[in-house]
Enzyme design. Structure first.
Site, PDB file in Angstrom:
ATOM      1  N   HIS A 121      -3.086   7.101   0.668  1.00 34.89           N
ATOM      2  CA  HIS A 121      -2.575   6.643  -0.646  1.00 34.89           C
ATOM      3  C   HIS A 121      -1.158   7.119  -0.595  1.00 34.89           C
ATOM      4  CE1 HIS A 121      -2.634   6.121  -4.871  1.00 34.89           C
ATOM      5  NE2 HIS A 121      -2.252   7.230  -5.271  1.00 34.89           N
ATOM      6  N   ARG A 149      -0.088  16.459  -3.221  1.00 39.41           N
ATOM      7  CA  ARG A 149       0.677  15.959  -4.411  1.00 39.41           C
ATOM      8  C   ARG A 149      -0.475  16.005  -5.602  1.00 39.41           C
ATOM      9  NH1 ARG A 149       1.068  11.021  -7.422  1.00 39.41           N
ATOM     10  NH2 ARG A 149       0.213   9.803  -5.579  1.00 39.41           N
ATOM     11  N   ARG A 205      -6.717  16.391  -5.181  1.00 42.88           N
ATOM     12  CA  ARG A 205      -7.168  15.209  -4.167  1.00 42.88           C
ATOM     13  C   ARG A 205      -7.689  15.729  -2.932  1.00 42.88           C
ATOM     14  NH1 ARG A 205      -2.897  10.764  -6.414  1.00 42.88           N
ATOM     15  NH2 ARG A 205      -3.778  10.584  -8.418  1.00 42.88           N
ATOM     16  N   GLU A 216      -7.565   7.932 -10.728  1.00 46.48           N
ATOM     17  CA  GLU A 216      -8.071   9.229 -10.997  1.00 46.48           C
ATOM     18  C   GLU A 216      -8.267   9.191 -12.439  1.00 46.48           C
ATOM     19  OE1 GLU A 216      -6.691  12.574  -8.539  1.00 46.48           O
ATOM     20  OE2 GLU A 216      -5.960  13.410 -10.253  1.00 46.48           O
ATOM     21  N   LEU A 251      -7.599   0.783  -5.050  1.00 40.80           N
ATOM     22  CA  LEU A 251      -7.292   2.020  -5.753  1.00 40.80           C
ATOM     23  C   LEU A 251      -8.342   2.018  -6.963  1.00 40.80           C
ATOM     24  CD1 LEU A 251      -6.324   5.259  -5.523  1.00 40.80           C
ATOM     25  CD2 LEU A 251      -4.812   4.360  -7.501  1.00 40.80           C
ATOM     26  N   PHE A 259      -6.135  14.945 -15.796  1.00 35.87           N
ATOM     27  CA  PHE A 259      -6.171  14.413 -14.293  1.00 35.87           C
ATOM     28  C   PHE A 259      -6.406  15.789 -13.302  1.00 35.87           C
ATOM     29  CE2 PHE A 259      -4.179  10.879 -11.936  1.00 35.87           C
ATOM     30  CZ  PHE A 259      -4.439   9.989 -12.923  1.00 35.87           C
ATOM     31  N   GLN A 298      -1.755  12.168   1.601  1.00 34.14           N
ATOM     32  CA  GLN A 298      -2.769  12.217   0.675  1.00 34.14           C
ATOM     33  C   GLN A 298      -3.837  11.190   0.997  1.00 34.14           C
ATOM     34  OE1 GLN A 298      -2.205  11.921  -3.860  1.00 34.14           O
ATOM     35  NE2 GLN A 298      -2.567  13.972  -3.466  1.00 34.14           N
ATOM     36  N   HIS A 357      -6.655   9.411  -1.345  1.00 36.40           N
ATOM     37  CA  HIS A 357      -7.119   9.417  -2.417  1.00 36.40           C
ATOM     38  C   HIS A 357      -8.654   9.340  -2.543  1.00 36.40           C
ATOM     39  CE1 HIS A 357      -7.774   8.211  -6.806  1.00 36.40           C
ATOM     40  NE2 HIS A 357      -6.583   8.589  -6.852  1.00 36.40           N
TER      41      HIS A 357
HETATM   42  C1  LIG Z   1      -2.226   1.810  -6.190  1.00 38.61           C
HETATM   43  C2  LIG Z   1      -1.473   3.217  -6.425  1.00 38.61           C
HETATM   44  C3  LIG Z   1      -1.550   3.814  -7.683  1.00 38.61           C
HETATM   45  C4  LIG Z   1      -0.704   4.844  -8.222  1.00 38.61           C
HETATM   46  N1  LIG Z   1      -0.900   5.554  -9.359  1.00 38.61           N
HETATM   47  C5  LIG Z   1      -0.135   6.644  -9.473  1.00 38.61           C
HETATM   48  C6  LIG Z   1      -0.177   7.295 -10.831  1.00 38.61           C
HETATM   49  O1  LIG Z   1      -0.839   6.779 -11.758  1.00 38.61           O
HETATM   50  N2  LIG Z   1       0.649   8.229 -11.133  1.00 38.61           N
HETATM   51  C7  LIG Z   1       1.429   8.706 -10.127  1.00 38.61           C
HETATM   52  O2  LIG Z   1       2.180   9.634 -10.648  1.00 38.61           O
HETATM   53  N3  LIG Z   1       1.569   8.251  -8.982  1.00 38.61           N
HETATM   54  C8  LIG Z   1       0.716   6.962  -8.634  1.00 38.61           C
HETATM   55  N4  LIG Z   1       0.716   6.531  -7.499  1.00 38.61           N
HETATM   56  C9  LIG Z   1       2.159   6.802  -6.442  1.00 38.61           C
HETATM   57  C10 LIG Z   1       3.338   6.288  -6.983  1.00 38.61           C
HETATM   58  O3  LIG Z   1       2.992   5.150  -7.667  1.00 38.61           O
HETATM   59  C11 LIG Z   1       4.320   5.809  -5.868  1.00 38.61           C
HETATM   60  O4  LIG Z   1       4.358   7.046  -5.239  1.00 38.61           O
HETATM   61  C12 LIG Z   1       5.613   5.355  -6.677  1.00 38.61           C
HETATM   62  O5  LIG Z   1       5.410   4.337  -7.520  1.00 38.61           O
HETATM   63  C13 LIG Z   1       6.720   5.117  -5.485  1.00 38.61           C
HETATM   64  O6  LIG Z   1       7.642   4.544  -6.242  1.00 38.61           O
HETATM   65  P1  LIG Z   1       9.116   4.411  -5.186  1.00 38.61           P
HETATM   66  O7  LIG Z   1      10.174   3.946  -6.473  1.00 38.61           O
HETATM   67  O8  LIG Z   1       9.422   5.494  -4.381  1.00 38.61           O
HETATM   68  O9  LIG Z   1       8.829   3.146  -4.304  1.00 38.61           O
HETATM   69  P2  LIG Z   1       8.138   1.770  -4.619  1.00 38.61           P
HETATM   70  O10 LIG Z   1       7.765   1.534  -5.944  1.00 38.61           O
HETATM   71  O11 LIG Z   1       7.006   1.696  -3.587  1.00 38.61           O
HETATM   72  O12 LIG Z   1       9.219   0.735  -4.411  1.00 38.61           O
HETATM   73  C14 LIG Z   1       9.999   0.587  -3.209  1.00 38.61           C
HETATM   74  C15 LIG Z   1      11.061  -0.290  -3.238  1.00 38.61           C
HETATM   75  O13 LIG Z   1      11.802  -0.484  -2.034  1.00 38.61           O
HETATM   76  C16 LIG Z   1      12.070  -1.811  -1.728  1.00 38.61           C
HETATM   77  N5  LIG Z   1      12.352  -1.607  -0.115  1.00 38.61           N
HETATM   78  C17 LIG Z   1      11.367  -0.941   0.877  1.00 38.61           C
HETATM   79  N6  LIG Z   1      11.998  -1.027   2.152  1.00 38.61           N
HETATM   80  C18 LIG Z   1      13.043  -1.867   1.906  1.00 38.61           C
HETATM   81  C19 LIG Z   1      14.100  -2.485   2.531  1.00 38.61           C
HETATM   82  N7  LIG Z   1      14.109  -2.327   3.944  1.00 38.61           N
HETATM   83  N8  LIG Z   1      15.078  -3.354   1.965  1.00 38.61           N
HETATM   84  C20 LIG Z   1      15.319  -3.401   0.699  1.00 38.61           C
HETATM   85  N9  LIG Z   1      14.285  -3.085   0.044  1.00 38.61           N
HETATM   86  C21 LIG Z   1      13.100  -2.261   0.433  1.00 38.61           C
HETATM   87  C22 LIG Z   1      10.766  -2.465  -2.081  1.00 38.61           C
HETATM   88  O14 LIG Z   1      10.994  -3.943  -2.199  1.00 38.61           O
HETATM   89  C23 LIG Z   1      10.616  -1.782  -3.400  1.00 38.61           C
HETATM   90  O15 LIG Z   1      11.360  -2.511  -4.319  1.00 38.61           O
HETATM   91  C24 LIG Z   1       0.235   5.302  -7.205  1.00 38.61           C
HETATM   92  C25 LIG Z   1       0.063   4.781  -6.085  1.00 38.61           C
HETATM   93  C26 LIG Z   1      -0.628   3.703  -5.720  1.00 38.61           C
HETATM   94  C27 LIG Z   1      -0.430   3.067  -4.394  1.00 38.61           C
END
Ligand SMILES: Cc1cc2nc3c(=O)[nH]c(=O)nc-3n(C[C@H](O)[C@H](O)[C@H](O)COP(=O)(O)OP(=O)(O)OC[C@H]3O[C@@H](n4cnc5c(N)ncnc54)[C@H](O)[C@@H]3O)c2cc1C
Length: 599
Positions: A355, A400, A288, A257, A254, A121, A242, A244
């Site tokens: 991203h 990142r 990135r 990578e 997306l 990666f 960031q 992507h």
């Molecule tokens: C398409 C894509 C691919 C990616 N691929 C990778 C990868 O391969 N490897 C890597 O390390 N990272 C990757 N990333 C980054 C990584 O996936 C994210 O940074 C990470 O998953 C975020 O997780 P989180 O738990 O912080 O929030 P999220 O998974 O975004 O969850 C947020 C939660 O908060 C809840 N929420 C938000 N606001 C409220 C509110 N007001 N009230 C109640 N609930 C709320 C939502 O409902 C959800 O349940 C990727 C990101 C994207 C967009």
């Protein structure tokens, strides 16, 4: 007012059911605490589900590796804005949290000897930058999907209580400033509730929807950032966003990578593998910020592809249909559905696309929210934690590395869970709710319900997104950012005048959207104001006005360590800025001293 509102009591309230929220809740529920997890959507629809490429951990299953290399790469990747104590903690814990996940039942891809499959990666190297390493633990190109379902099932088993389609609105702080709960809107009924807790943990994910072209889910509106900002908590390093390199041109979806990890190559209009010129060692697998800038540069210099010369081609045709079907099945589907391209036969058009936010709510390695107070840079707010993309520990600094976010969710979700267990077992009772616990929230809702004129939330949201896209892109200029600051300030006034036409209660998505825009504006203003104030180039913050260092023409434009090796803190009130030092001191190893970043 508050007395009439339904109030429920929990040990811990977690806002967000993505990877970070559910890793924390699992730790808490297993320890026997009474945990509520709120989510705007069904837990397994959180954005984590979309993660494709992998989780970084130096298991060394397929090439020689150890956490010291991972630590070095992450510090360098962060362009020396990451805190080295937190980075050491994350990289050391990485193998442990991945094996734990394996034992929870996560269906990783396997090598012939049964160990977890790992792919190369961007920015991940062996022997301190010498050559790419295989560090990304993957389940095909659906790693986030596998991760989120595994965590959800474990949480169901541990009896975590989920409040699905509940939107948290504000943090409740008492007179001493401690967090004692949140207010939330039950979308199905339109009722407001108070969730009273000993501890509140924010895990609301990123705010990628402040930009027009984004790989992020529509729910990623930065609600946790808005809640924190309204509660007087600063947001850290929000200028660092960031891009992507490989969002599908025109669609934003997306392409992981992991494609380049499996050997895909970026080509310009001449068919040239241009990354060889910009990053001779890592080429297409440079970090990135580097790759996105190089792509933008190719396009600006007229070597973009297509009739308008406005995209780059990602070439996977040499990988073979079998590898693609096995390792990149979703990418193949995305190519077909969003670009009408068979990636086994022809290259696919891509552009750098927003991203990930490197900044967020400031925390320490236990996930505790920290603010400058009592003469300290990092004084804790009792009862308040933040983990995942909404938080800033800071392990990602100014840029990142891919796979380090899923890792961050697991490491700090788990660490926060453990810290809360210790703390909650000691504090036996809840603190009282203040008399005005729900007043701020009720005032916000009453204003919307009382409107008879004003603007439609989505029109204002779209204008925020296009202003951010225009003024805070891959390459920034001082004049452009200054203009952006003025535009966003004007947009904040428009947000204060949103009209809610449909005032019905039951599942009123217009009300939810209007409330989300009140969060978008906080994240957008934090970004614009912090960016315009930072007079240097670092990581993803690239400003044309600041020159290349003369002896390193291929390095990022001028980084100014003497004046700017510091974290930005933005306060909503008065849109005020403050700064705090970067921690260059790891926990046990030697510091990685700053140097020019080449790959
Ligand atoms: C398409 C894509 C691919 C990616 N691929 C990778 C990868 O391969 N490897 C890597 O390390 N990272 C990757 N990333 C980054 C990584 O996936 C994210 O940074 C990470 O998953 C975020 O997780 P989180 O738990 O912080 O929030 P999220 O998974 O975004 O969850 C947020 C939660 O908060 C809840 N929420 C938000 N606001 C409220 C509110 N007001 N009230 C109640 N609930 C709320 C939502 O409902 C959800 O349940 C990727 C990101 C994207 C967009």
């Amino acid at each position: 007012m508050t007395a009439k509102i339904s109030t429920r009591k929990f040990d811990v309230v977690i806002v967000g059911a993505g990877g970070s929220g559910m890793r924390a809740s699992l730790q808490l529920a297993r320890a026997g605490l009474n945990v509520a997890v709120l989510s705007k959507v069904f837990p397994t629809r959180s954005h984590t589900v979309a993660a494709q490429g992998g989780i970084g951990a130096s298991l060394g299953n397929m090439s020689e590796d150890n956490w010291h290399y991972h630590f070095y790469d992450t510090v360098k990747g962060s362009d020396w804005l990451g805190d080295q104590d937190a980075i050491e903690f994350m990289c050391r814990e990485a193998p442990k949290v991945v094996y734990e996940l394996e034992h929870f039942g996560m269906p990783f891809d396997r090598n012939a000897d049964g160990t977890i499959y790992q792919r190369p990666f961007g920015g991940h190297t062996a022997n301190y930058g010498e050559k790419p390493v295989q560090r990304a633990c993957a389940a095909a190109d659906r790693t986030g999907h596998a991760l989120l379902h595994t965590l959800y099932q474990q949480n169901v088993k541990a009896r975590t209580q989920f409040f699905v389609e509940w939107m948290a609105l504000d943090i409740i702080r008492d007179a001493e400033g401690d967090a004692v709960g949140v207010t939330a809107l039950e979308m199905e009924t339109g009722e407001v509730h108070i969730l009273h807790a000993k501890t509140v943990l924010l895990a609301t994910g990123g705010a990628g929807r402040i930009f027009a072209a984004s790989t992020n889910a529509f729910i990623n509106t930065g609600d946790g950032l808005g809640m924190a900002a309204r509660a007087g908590i600063p947001l850290e390093d929000m200028e660092f966003w960031q891009f992507h390199p490989t969002g599908v041109a025109g669609a934003g979806v997306l392409l992981t990578e992991g494609c380049r990890g499996e050997g895909a190559i970026l080509r310009n209009a001449n068919g040239e593998r241009f990354m060889e010129r910009y990053a001779p060692t890592l080429k297409d697998l440079a970090p990135r910020d580097f790759v996105s800038r190089s792509m933008d540069q190719e396009i600006k210099e007229g070597r973009g592809c297509g009739p308008n010369k406005d995209y780059i081609l990602l070439d996977m045709t040499h990988l073979g249909a079998e590898t693609i079907a096995k390792r990149l099945p979703s990418v193949q589907e995305i190519g077909h559905n969003f670009a009408n391209v068979d990636i086994t036969k022809e290259p696919i058009p891509v552009v750098p696309t927003i991203h990930y936010q490197m900044g967020g709510i400031p925390t320490n390695v236990h996930g505790q929210v920290v603010v400058p107070k009592n003469g300290k840079h990092n004084d804790i707010i009792n009862g308040l934690y933040a983990v995942g993309e909404c938080s800033c520990v800071s392990v990602h600094g100014a840029n990142r590395l891919g796979t380090n976010s899923l890792l961050d969710l697991l490491v700090f979700g788990r660490a926060a869970g453990n810290h809360i267990v210790d703390f909650n077992l000691k504090t036996k009772s809840h603190k009282d709710l203040p008399k005005d616990a729900a007043d701020r929230t009720l005032a916000r809702l009453a204003r919307l319900d009382g409107t008879t004129s004003g603007e439609y939330a989505q029109d204002v949201a779209n204008d925020i997104r296009s202003a951010m896209q225009q003024h805070a892109g891959v390459f920034r200029t001082q004049a452009g950012m200054d203009e952006g600051v003025t535009k966003i300030a004007a947009l904040r006034e428009r947000v204060a005048n949103l009209e809610l036409k449909d005032k019905s209660k039951v599942f009123n998505t217009a009300r939810v959207e209007a409330l989300e825009v009140e969060n978008l504006i906080e994240a957008a203003q934090a970004t614009m104001v912090s960016a315009a104030a930072r007079k240097e180039c670092r990581g993803a913050h690239t400003v044309y006005d600041y020159e290349h260092p003369a002896d390193h023409p291929t390095a990022p434009l001028g980084r100014d360590d003497a004046n700017w090796m510091k974290h930005t803190l933005w306060y909503s009130e008065g849109s005020r800025l403050d700064y705090k030092p970067v921690n260059l001191k790891p926990m046990t190893v030697d510091t990685v001293p700053p140097k020019v970043r080449t790959f």
